[in-house]
Design a protein around this motif. Structure first.
Motif: not given
Ligand code: ADP
Length: 493
Positions: A442-449, A451-464
């Protein structure tokens, strides 16, 4: 033998009303001048305008310092200093020598991390926990990371003979003042460009401290110039003919003005603008973890984050549960003195921003949204806003469409994957999104559809520093961070 009967202890009741003892961070090690000049050609200079403006602590409304207001003549001086430094020194210096300076700046940021964290919190209002654990370490990491690339550009772009652009004009906002300065300055230096940077008018102090660090580091004069002022100073920088590239982070409205002003010129442009990120919780998600992520996604830094998860989509079957958990959790958030280590939500950056947030809260109510805000007390002085949830929100509501830049979450529901993809993409923005589910597919399905530059899965606001960041649509174009962040400062191949 019969054992004595144990007395059953009375049930230990969780007392949600306990208070933490105050734990304020000391300000004693912060060295502030009463008045700051413009950092041009390695020196602090008086502004040509003779004008200064004050920068205040939004948590107390106290004045912190007076800061120079650069006019077009000052901008011109800074751009000329950057050009001379580019022609005579920086563009000729081998990458491995440039790297030494960038490493040195990173080390000095680490050495002064405590002072910088406290100052960031005093000038911007964000909780000390965030400036101490996120902003300042990440700023140092960015310099460290890009220092490593300075002598390896040929490996990053094989057979392409990467060449610097020249003088970069960089304009940054008030939500991550030192971090945004690092995001802009570090890759520009690593690729051999010189810089004129303008911090936001409400948060100039850590950039000015960075100027002191740069001065102390021995970086050749004029390679980095830091000038202060408001929108007019930024506009003068954008319009200056001696600029080769503009890198801007800020509002979509100003981004559009800049795009118009640079159209038809030879100036390269990257824009990192607003956002209205969708955070999506599926029924199979670990709900407690997801609720923590949602809280972090929108209340982190008072919602002053362009990639904030300001739209929440909850799958209908777990809606009641998630709402209950969210309401319980916001009751426990501590709003108040940003210098206190217990504080979760600090001060809103300015009175003007607080007014904007309040305006959106009343719009949300008028549009028929159901409001739920924390019942916590907030300080009388300073600019504060309670964490606020809106349910009964529809796609057409302004609070679901427009960027609020505050601790306000608009909640909607969905039933199917396709429905949530359509709803999440139904926005003018495209900076970031979050997906909460137990299923990798489901993560892969969502991230490919999505339309956002950064998509976090089961986390948020992580930067590196190694991962590129940037948007689609009205969230801008160009990437900062990672190898991609280097190409924004190199001639096109
Ligand atoms: P926000 O709405 O988040 O305050 P802005 O886009 O207004 O964001 O500000 C971001 C940065 O852009 C600040 O440094 C600000 O001074 C600068 N700025 C504002 N107006 C202009 C302009 N017309 N041209 C260039 N820079 C500007």
């Amino acid at each position: 033998m019969q054992l004595p009967k144990k007395k059953t202890p009375k049930a230990l009741k969780f007392n949600a009303t306990f208070t933490y003892a105050p734990a304020p961070e000391s300000k004693s090690h912060v060295k502030l001048q009463e008045q700051y000049g413009l950092f041009i050609n390695g020196k602090f200079e008086k502004p040509n305008s003779g004008k200064y403006f004050e920068t205040i602590n939004p948590a107390t409304e106290e004045k912190l310092a007076m800061v120079a207001d650069a006019n077009a003549k000052d901008v011109d001086k800074a751009v000329k200093a950057a050009r001379t430094a580019y022609d005579k020194v920086w563009s000729k210096m081998p990458g491995k020598e440039r790297a030494k300076y960038i490493f040195r700046i990173s080390r000095m940021l680490q050495e002064k991390a405590r002072e910088l964290s406290v100052l960031e919190t005093m000038d911007g209002g964000k909780p000390i926990r965030e400036s101490r654990d996120i902003d300042i370490p990440l700023a140092a990491n960015h310099f460290f990371y890009y220092a490593g690339w300075a002598d390896k550009l040929d490996y990053a772009f094989p057979n392409q003979q990467p060449k610097s652009l020249g003088v970069a004009g960089q304009i940054i906002p008030w939500n991550f003042p030192l971090l945004m300065a690092a995001w802009k300055i570090a890759p520009a230096l690593a690729t051999g460009n010189t810089i004129v940077l303008k911090p936001a008018e409400t948060t100039p102090l850590t950039a000015l401290k960075l100027a002191e660090i740069i001065q102390e580091s021995g970086l050749p004069e004029g390679v980095v110039n830091i000038i202060t002022g408001a929108g007019a100073t930024g506009a003068a920088l954008v319009q200056h003919p001696g600029i080769d590239k503009i890198a801007f982070t800020g509002s979509t409205d100003v981004g559009k003005l800049i795009q118009r002003a640079t159209a038809g010129t030879n100036k390269r442009l990257t824009l990192e603008l607003g956002g209205k990120a969708a955070n999506i919780i599926f029924e199979d998600a670990p709900l407690d973890q997801a609720v923590e992520g949602i809280i972090n996604g929108i209340f982190f830094n008072q919602g002053h984050v362009c990639c904030a998860g300001s739209r929440l989509f909850v799958q209908e079957s777990v809606y009641q549960k998630v709402i209950r958990k969210l309401k319980d959790r916001i009751e426990t958030l501590i709003v108040g003195d940003p210098l206190d280590k217990n504080t979760d939500i600090g001060a809103i950056n300015s009175k003007q921003q607080l007014d904007t947030i309040k305006k959106y809260i009343s719009i949300g109510i008028k549009e028929g949204g159901e409001i739920h805000e924390s019942s916590c007390a907030i300080p009388k002085k300073g600019f504060y806003c309670r964490p606020t949830l809106f349910t009964n929100v529809s796609q057409s509501h302004r609070i679901a469409r427009e960027e609020i830049f505050g601790p306000v979450l608009a909640i909607q529901t969905f039933r199917t994957d396709d429905e949530v993809i359509e709803k999440a993409n139904n926005t003018a923005y495209g900076l970031s999104a979050g997906v909460w589910t137990d299923k990798g597919s489901k993560i892969f399905n969502m991230t490919s559809k999505l339309r956002a530059g950064v998509i976090w899965a089961n986390t948020f606001n992580k930067f590196d520093p190694t991962s590129p960041f940037g948007g689609y649509k009205e969230s801008g174009f160009g990437r900062e961070g990672g190898v991609q962040g280097l190409s924004a400062y190199l001639k096109s191949f």
